[in-house]
Enzyme design. Structure first.
Site, PDB file in Angstrom:
ATOM      1  N   SER A 233       0.806  -1.216   0.000  1.00  0.00           N
ATOM      2  CA  SER A 233       0.000   0.000   0.000  1.00  0.00           C
ATOM      3  C   SER A 233       0.838   1.264   0.000  1.00  0.00           C
ATOM      4  CB  SER A 233      -0.936   0.010   1.222  1.00  0.00           C
ATOM      5  OG  SER A 233      -0.189   0.009   2.421  1.00  0.00           O
TER       6      SER A 233
ATOM      7  N   SER B  98     -19.219   8.260  18.241  1.00  0.00           N
ATOM      8  CA  SER B  98     -18.503   9.326  17.555  1.00  0.00           C
ATOM      9  C   SER B  98     -17.526   9.929  18.549  1.00  0.00           C
ATOM     10  CB  SER B  98     -19.481  10.397  17.049  1.00  0.00           C
ATOM     11  OG  SER B  98     -18.783  11.483  16.475  1.00  0.00           O
TER      12      SER B  98
ATOM     13  N   PHE C 144      -5.778   6.241   4.670  1.00  0.00           N
ATOM     14  CA  PHE C 144      -5.817   5.566   5.972  1.00  0.00           C
ATOM     15  C   PHE C 144      -6.310   6.585   6.991  1.00  0.00           C
ATOM     16  CE2 PHE C 144      -3.365   4.525   9.950  1.00  0.00           C
ATOM     17  CZ  PHE C 144      -4.053   3.364  10.273  1.00  0.00           C
TER      18      PHE C 144
ATOM     19  N   PHE D  68      -9.679   2.067   6.230  1.00  0.00           N
ATOM     20  CA  PHE D  68      -8.785   2.202   5.092  1.00  0.00           C
ATOM     21  C   PHE D  68      -9.608   2.212   3.816  1.00  0.00           C
ATOM     22  CE2 PHE D  68      -5.750   0.915   1.876  1.00  0.00           C
ATOM     23  CZ  PHE D  68      -4.587   1.579   2.246  1.00  0.00           C
TER      24      PHE D  68
ATOM     25  N   ASN E 140       2.772  -8.727  14.179  1.00  0.00           N
ATOM     26  CA  ASN E 140       2.812  -8.326  15.583  1.00  0.00           C
ATOM     27  C   ASN E 140       2.162  -9.449  16.393  1.00  0.00           C
ATOM     28  OD1 ASN E 140      -0.015  -7.970  15.487  1.00  0.00           O
ATOM     29  ND2 ASN E 140       0.157  -5.772  15.090  1.00  0.00           N
TER      30      ASN E 140
ATOM     31  N   THR F 203       6.813  -8.537  16.305  1.00  0.00           N
ATOM     32  CA  THR F 203       7.052  -7.336  17.097  1.00  0.00           C
ATOM     33  C   THR F 203       6.159  -7.378  18.337  1.00  0.00           C
ATOM     34  OG1 THR F 203       5.479  -6.115  15.705  1.00  0.00           O
ATOM     35  CG2 THR F 203       7.811  -5.931  15.153  1.00  0.00           C
TER      36      THR F 203
ATOM     37  N   GLY G  20       5.813  -0.192  13.301  1.00  0.00           N
ATOM     38  CA  GLY G  20       6.156  -1.534  12.828  1.00  0.00           C
ATOM     39  C   GLY G  20       6.827  -1.505  11.464  1.00  0.00           C
ATOM     40  N   ASP G  21       6.418  -0.571  10.618  1.00  0.00           N
ATOM     41  CA  ASP G  21       7.033  -0.445   9.290  1.00  0.00           C
ATOM     42  C   ASP G  21       8.481   0.013   9.425  1.00  0.00           C
ATOM     43  OD1 ASP G  21       4.482  -1.027   8.372  1.00  0.00           O
ATOM     44  OD2 ASP G  21       3.954   1.081   8.095  1.00  0.00           O
TER      45      ASP G  21
END
Length: 327
Positions: free
Chosen positions: A8, A36, A102, A116, A195, A223, A256-257
């Site tokens: 992505s 909300s 996102f 997403f 993860n 992770t 994490g990326d």
């Protein structure tokens, strides 16, 4: 080592809720939730898993090839990525759809609720790895990150057919994939990234035990948030590397990326798994301390110092070449 990162490419719309999501959930009303959240801030940032990983790898000097689908609104984003060492020659531009979005809200405990919008990412399934500007035979690794599910499956199959090593990173898309699809994405991967929650979901989806997964992949990296990362390979004792301590939490999005970029950046230079996990944790710490997935700076000298301070001077020495002037 030349790495292609598929997945992505998106724009992140990040908001912060000052309370706790858990306080707003009524246990006996969960079958018809209508909530909300009044948020205090909005940050619009560059994101998408593949672009985030590529950004980190580019900062480490590896010139990754980014492979994904975007809309005509990608022009400014593309300039940014190129300026940060990313080859965008593998990006498909849609004539009809905008770049994916996102939309994420984070509460004060760093829990997140997100949506997403696929947008142009739906066209990623049309991308043929054999038609990339870089010959597939010249790629040492293809990262199959969250993407259009059909694109993930196609790219994984092509890697197997072409004999190209691949890293499986299904992460957020595990919720959309069924058992046979997950098994196909995982089997034969040199690296598998999840993860903790995704690890449990992967086991549930595949019906495999942890040992059965390890028999089908090279190395599984899980992770663990503020506890670091677990590295497992069949026939070897598991390795746990603690996270960098004392990092101020600004935004967990993309952490994490960043870890994946640091880890893959180290193994691309033939460094050990423990050194790779340490560099991953150090880069993740930089991402955690900033708002947005690509707002941290890949400062090599600072990363070296972070590893030295967190794990010891001796632990940092293998990274001298990777993070030095010759990297």
């Amino acid at each position: 080592m030349r790495t292609a990162v598929t997945g992505s490419i998106a724009t992140d719309h990040l908001t912060v809720f000052p309370g706790r999501f858990a306080d707003q959930l009524i246990p006996d009303q969960l079958d018809h939730v209508s909530l909300s959240f009044l948020v205090d801030s909005l940050d619009v940032r560059r994101g998408g898993v593949a672009a985030n990983i590529a950004y980190g790898l580019g900062g480490l000097g590896l010139e990754p090839l980014l492979v994904g689908a975007v809309g005509a609104d990608f022009a400014e984003y593309e300039v940014w990525l190129k300026e940060n060492g990313v080859d965008t020659g593998g990006v498909h531009v849609s004539d009809e759809r905008q770049t994916a979005r996102f939309m994420c809200t984070t509460d004060r405990d760093s829990n997140q609720i997100a949506s997403f919008y696929t947008g142009a990412m739906a066209e990623a399934r049309e991308i043929d790895l054999t038609r990339l500007p870089v010959p597939v035979a010249g790629l040492d690794l293809v990262v199959v990150a969250p993407n259009d599910p059909e694109a993930m499956l196609r790219h994984t199959r092509q890697c197997r057919e072409l004999g190209v090593a691949f890293a499986a990173d299904p992460s957020q898309q595990l919720a959309r994939l069924d058992g046979p699809q997950v098994r196909e994405l995982v089997s034969g991967a040199r690296w598998l990234f999840t993860n903790e929650y995704e690890a449990a979901l992967l086991l549930e989806r595949t019906g495999w035990s942890r040992e059965e997964v390890l028999s089908r992949v090279g190395t599984w990296i899980t992770t663990l948030g503020d506890r670091g990362a677990l590295v497992e390979s069949e026939g070897r004792p598991p390795l746990t590397v603690p996270a960098v301590a004392g990092v101020p939490v600004a935004d967990p999005t993309g952490v994490g990326d960043a870890f994946r970029a640091g880890f893959l950046g180290a193994v691309a230079r033939d460094l050990s798994l423990v050194t790779a996990a340490r560099l991953g944790c150090a880069l993740a710490a930089r991402a955690l301390a900033t708002v947005g997935s690509q707002t941290y700076r890949v400062d090599k000298a600072a990363l070296f110092d972070t590893v030295a301070q967190a794990y010891g001077t001796e632990a940092a020495q293998p990274l001298a070449g990777c993070l030095g002037d010759t990297a």
